[in-house]
Design a protein around this motif. Structure first.
Motif, PDB file in Angstrom:
ATOM      1  N   PHE A   6       0.828  -1.200   0.000  1.00 43.85           N
ATOM      2  CA  PHE A   6       0.000   0.000   0.000  1.00 43.85           C
ATOM      3  C   PHE A   6       0.867   1.256   0.000  1.00 43.85           C
ATOM      4  CE2 PHE A   6      -2.845  -2.867   2.704  1.00 43.85           C
ATOM      5  CZ  PHE A   6      -3.544  -3.330   1.591  1.00 43.85           C
ATOM      6  N   MET A   7       0.422   2.261  -0.753  1.00 42.64           N
ATOM      7  CA  MET A   7       1.038   3.585  -0.676  1.00 42.64           C
ATOM      8  C   MET A   7      -0.042   4.612  -0.396  1.00 42.64           C
ATOM      9  SD  MET A   7       2.039   4.543  -4.636  1.00 42.64           S
ATOM     10  CE  MET A   7       2.146   3.012  -5.542  1.00 42.64           C
ATOM     11  N   GLU A  20       3.269   4.319   8.495  1.00 42.92           N
ATOM     12  CA  GLU A  20       4.297   3.342   8.151  1.00 42.92           C
ATOM     13  C   GLU A  20       4.377   2.225   9.187  1.00 42.92           C
ATOM     14  OE1 GLU A  20       8.375   4.506   7.912  1.00 42.92           O
ATOM     15  OE2 GLU A  20       8.440   5.361   9.928  1.00 42.92           O
ATOM     16  N   LEU A  21       3.866   2.481  10.384  1.00 42.56           N
ATOM     17  CA  LEU A  21       3.814   1.454  11.424  1.00 42.56           C
ATOM     18  C   LEU A  21       2.582   0.567  11.301  1.00 42.56           C
ATOM     19  CD1 LEU A  21       4.899   3.534  14.549  1.00 42.56           C
ATOM     20  CD2 LEU A  21       6.310   1.960  13.191  1.00 42.56           C
ATOM     21  N   HIS A  22       1.667   0.965  10.413  1.00 44.46           N
ATOM     22  CA  HIS A  22       0.385   0.257  10.324  1.00 44.46           C
ATOM     23  C   HIS A  22       0.076  -0.168   8.892  1.00 44.46           C
ATOM     24  CE1 HIS A  22      -0.654   0.920  14.519  1.00 44.46           C
ATOM     25  NE2 HIS A  22      -0.180   2.148  14.380  1.00 44.46           N
ATOM     26  N   GLY A  23       1.085  -0.653   8.189  1.00 44.50           N
ATOM     27  CA  GLY A  23       0.832  -1.336   6.928  1.00 44.50           C
ATOM     28  C   GLY A  23       1.047  -0.558   5.659  1.00 44.50           C
ATOM     29  N   VAL A  24       1.498   0.698   5.732  1.00 44.27           N
ATOM     30  CA  VAL A  24       1.759   1.474   4.515  1.00 44.27           C
ATOM     31  C   VAL A  24       3.248   1.373   4.190  1.00 44.27           C
ATOM     32  CG1 VAL A  24       1.742   3.768   3.464  1.00 44.27           C
ATOM     33  CG2 VAL A  24      -0.190   3.021   4.878  1.00 44.27           C
ATOM     34  N   ASP A  25       3.550   0.878   3.006  1.00 44.82           N
ATOM     35  CA  ASP A  25       4.933   0.594   2.612  1.00 44.82           C
ATOM     36  C   ASP A  25       5.611   1.747   1.884  1.00 44.82           C
ATOM     37  OD1 ASP A  25       5.003  -2.408   3.283  1.00 44.82           O
ATOM     38  OD2 ASP A  25       3.233  -2.240   2.012  1.00 44.82           O
ATOM     39  N   ARG A  26       4.808   2.674   1.381  1.00 47.08           N
ATOM     40  CA  ARG A  26       5.388   3.776   0.607  1.00 47.08           C
ATOM     41  C   ARG A  26       4.605   5.047   0.871  1.00 47.08           C
ATOM     42  NH1 ARG A  26       6.157   2.138  -5.391  1.00 47.08           N
ATOM     43  NH2 ARG A  26       7.969   1.094  -4.464  1.00 47.08           N
ATOM     44  N   GLU A  66       9.206   3.631   2.151  1.00 45.52           N
ATOM     45  CA  GLU A  66       9.943   4.334   1.096  1.00 45.52           C
ATOM     46  C   GLU A  66       9.224   5.635   0.763  1.00 45.52           C
ATOM     47  OE1 GLU A  66      11.830   2.802  -3.049  1.00 45.52           O
ATOM     48  OE2 GLU A  66       9.644   2.797  -2.986  1.00 45.52           O
ATOM     49  N   LEU A  67       9.984   6.689   0.483  1.00 43.68           N
ATOM     50  CA  LEU A  67       9.420   7.978   0.103  1.00 43.68           C
ATOM     51  C   LEU A  67       9.521   8.154  -1.411  1.00 43.68           C
ATOM     52  CD1 LEU A  67       8.231  10.749   0.673  1.00 43.68           C
ATOM     53  CD2 LEU A  67      10.538  11.581   1.177  1.00 43.68           C
ATOM     54  N   MET A  68       8.372   8.206  -2.070  1.00 48.05           N
ATOM     55  CA  MET A  68       8.321   8.412  -3.517  1.00 48.05           C
ATOM     56  C   MET A  68       7.766   9.798  -3.821  1.00 48.05           C
ATOM     57  SD  MET A  68       6.361   6.198  -6.488  1.00 48.05           S
ATOM     58  CE  MET A  68       4.696   6.701  -6.004  1.00 48.05           C
ATOM     59  N   VAL A  69       8.388  10.488  -4.772  1.00 45.80           N
ATOM     60  CA  VAL A  69       7.948  11.825  -5.176  1.00 45.80           C
ATOM     61  C   VAL A  69       7.597  11.806  -6.658  1.00 45.80           C
ATOM     62  CG1 VAL A  69       8.587  14.252  -5.411  1.00 45.80           C
ATOM     63  CG2 VAL A  69       9.358  12.947  -3.417  1.00 45.80           C
ATOM     64  N   ARG A  70       6.371  12.221  -6.964  1.00 46.35           N
ATOM     65  CA  ARG A  70       5.961  12.373  -8.363  1.00 46.35           C
ATOM     66  C   ARG A  70       6.346  13.768  -8.840  1.00 46.35           C
ATOM     67  NH1 ARG A  70      -0.155  11.112 -10.044  1.00 46.35           N
ATOM     68  NH2 ARG A  70      -0.570  12.590  -8.335  1.00 46.35           N
ATOM     69  N   TRP A 212       0.947  -3.290  -6.189  1.00 47.20           N
ATOM     70  CA  TRP A 212       0.843  -2.013  -5.480  1.00 47.20           C
ATOM     71  C   TRP A 212      -0.531  -1.402  -5.707  1.00 47.20           C
ATOM     72  CZ3 TRP A 212       3.962   0.333  -2.035  1.00 47.20           C
ATOM     73  CH2 TRP A 212       5.287  -0.110  -1.925  1.00 47.20           C
ATOM     74  N   ILE A 213      -1.012  -0.698  -4.678  1.00 48.72           N
ATOM     75  CA  ILE A 213      -2.275   0.013  -4.792  1.00 48.72           C
ATOM     76  C   ILE A 213      -2.204   1.265  -3.906  1.00 48.72           C
ATOM     77  CG2 ILE A 213      -3.405  -1.220  -2.893  1.00 48.72           C
ATOM     78  CD1 ILE A 213      -5.930  -1.331  -4.706  1.00 48.72           C
ATOM     79  N   ILE A 214      -2.828   2.344  -4.366  1.00 44.31           N
ATOM     80  CA  ILE A 214      -2.850   3.599  -3.611  1.00 44.31           C
ATOM     81  C   ILE A 214      -4.075   3.611  -2.704  1.00 44.31           C
ATOM     82  CG2 ILE A 214      -2.975   6.117  -3.774  1.00 44.31           C
ATOM     83  CD1 ILE A 214      -1.799   5.829  -6.638  1.00 44.31           C
ATOM     84  N   LEU A 215      -3.886   3.944  -1.444  1.00 47.18           N
ATOM     85  CA  LEU A 215      -5.010   4.128  -0.530  1.00 47.18           C
ATOM     86  C   LEU A 215      -5.632   5.498  -0.812  1.00 47.18           C
ATOM     87  CD1 LEU A 215      -3.460   2.807   2.814  1.00 47.18           C
ATOM     88  CD2 LEU A 215      -4.751   1.534   1.080  1.00 47.18           C
ATOM     89  N   SER A 216      -6.904   5.519  -1.139  1.00 43.94           N
ATOM     90  CA  SER A 216      -7.568   6.758  -1.531  1.00 43.94           C
ATOM     91  C   SER A 216      -7.714   7.704  -0.342  1.00 43.94           C
ATOM     92  CB  SER A 216      -8.947   6.447  -2.114  1.00 43.94           C
ATOM     93  OG  SER A 216      -9.851   6.121  -1.073  1.00 43.94           O
TER      94      SER A 216
END
Length: 277
Positions: A6-7, A20-26, A66-70, A212-216
């Motif tokens: 999840f991101m 990040e402690l509760h299941g978000v990887d990105r 992980e920190l991703m920047v668009r 991968w999927i984005i949490l809305s």
């Protein structure tokens, strides 16, 4: 196959530390502004640009995500955007709105292997040409995310899940899986919310092999602090509900997954004929 990752978009260091402690990887941060309002002004999508200072603040607190920047689409100042984002803590960059092998190659040259890249395939051209540019990516490092909002708009469709309904993503999914390139598609709402059930969407991710999927925004509603987030929902419980839905589909047979795809298609076409949601 490993479970879905999840991101989530946030500019709050406090929220980022909590999720990040509760299941978000990105953690997903966004600097894209060029052309976005013109394309998506009528949609309820993320449009605010995060500053370099906000990126640095989030980067300073992350321990495992992980920190991703668009960034903006490829243009004259892309090299400067790449350098600045990396200098402020970006661990992965995302390129939106590209359409050709040449653009993919240019961006990879600018990044020069300093961080991995996720290519946001969100135009009809990028999807059709995926077999042409896919070979430029490094499996296990670079990734692909299929963006349903702009993809549906580029096809003149009313509802973002219509390309998935028509199984237009199946060839791309097969090519990505065969190449060993990690990929994801779109986003997901909370279980029990929305006219297209989140559990149905999760089933299609499992069928396609998405990772991968984005949490809305249903998962954060723009919360600026973890306390504010928890006032809105029980975040760990909502993540667990997604995991339960995923576990159900991972134990399902092919016939059940195909039946779920047909349910998704029926719902998506119905919503599309009404002009989306």
């Amino acid at each position: 196959m490993s479970q879905l990752s999840f991101m989530m978009i946030t500019a709050s260091p406090d929220v980022a530390s909590f999720i990040e402690l509760h299941g978000v990887d990105r953690i997903f941060m966004d600097q894209e502004v060029l052309g976005k309002a013109e394309r998506q002004g009528h949609l309820d999508t993320h449009k605010a640009a995060h500053s370099l200072e906000e990126i640095a603040s989030v980067a300073s607190v992350l321990k495992q995500a992980e920190l991703m920047v668009r960034l903006n689409p490829l243009q004259a100042s892309t090299r400067q955007e790449v350098d600045a984002a990396i200098a402020h803590g970006a661990q992965r960059l995302m390129l939106p709105m590209f359409s050709s092998r040449n653009e993919v190659g240019q961006f990879l040259d600018m990044v020069n292997s300093r961080v991995p890249v996720t290519f946001l395939a969100e135009t009809a051209a990028s999807l059709v040409r995926l077999p042409d540019w896919l070979g430029l990516l490094t499996p296990g490092r670079d990734e692909v995310h299929i963006g349903l909002n702009d993809l549906s708009l580029s096809m003149g469709l009313s509802f973002l899940f219509e390309p998935m309904a028509a199984r237009l993503l199946d060839p791309a999914a097969a090519a990505l899986n065969q190449a060993g390139v990690t990929w994801g598609v779109g986003g997901v709402a909370r279980i029990g919310q929305g006219e297209l059930p989140a559990e149905t969407v999760i089933g299609e991710h499992v069928r396609l092999g998405s990772q991968w999927i984005i949490l809305s925004r249903a998962f954060h509603s723009g919360a600026a602090t973890s306390a504010e987030l928890l006032e809105t929902l029980d975040f760990p419980s909502e993540i667990n509900k997604l995991r339960q839905a995923e576990s159900h589909w991972r134990s399902a047979d092919e016939a059940s997954l195909l039946a779920n795809q047909r349910e998704l298609a029926e719902c998506a076409y119905r919503l599309g004929s009404r002009g989306g949601v």
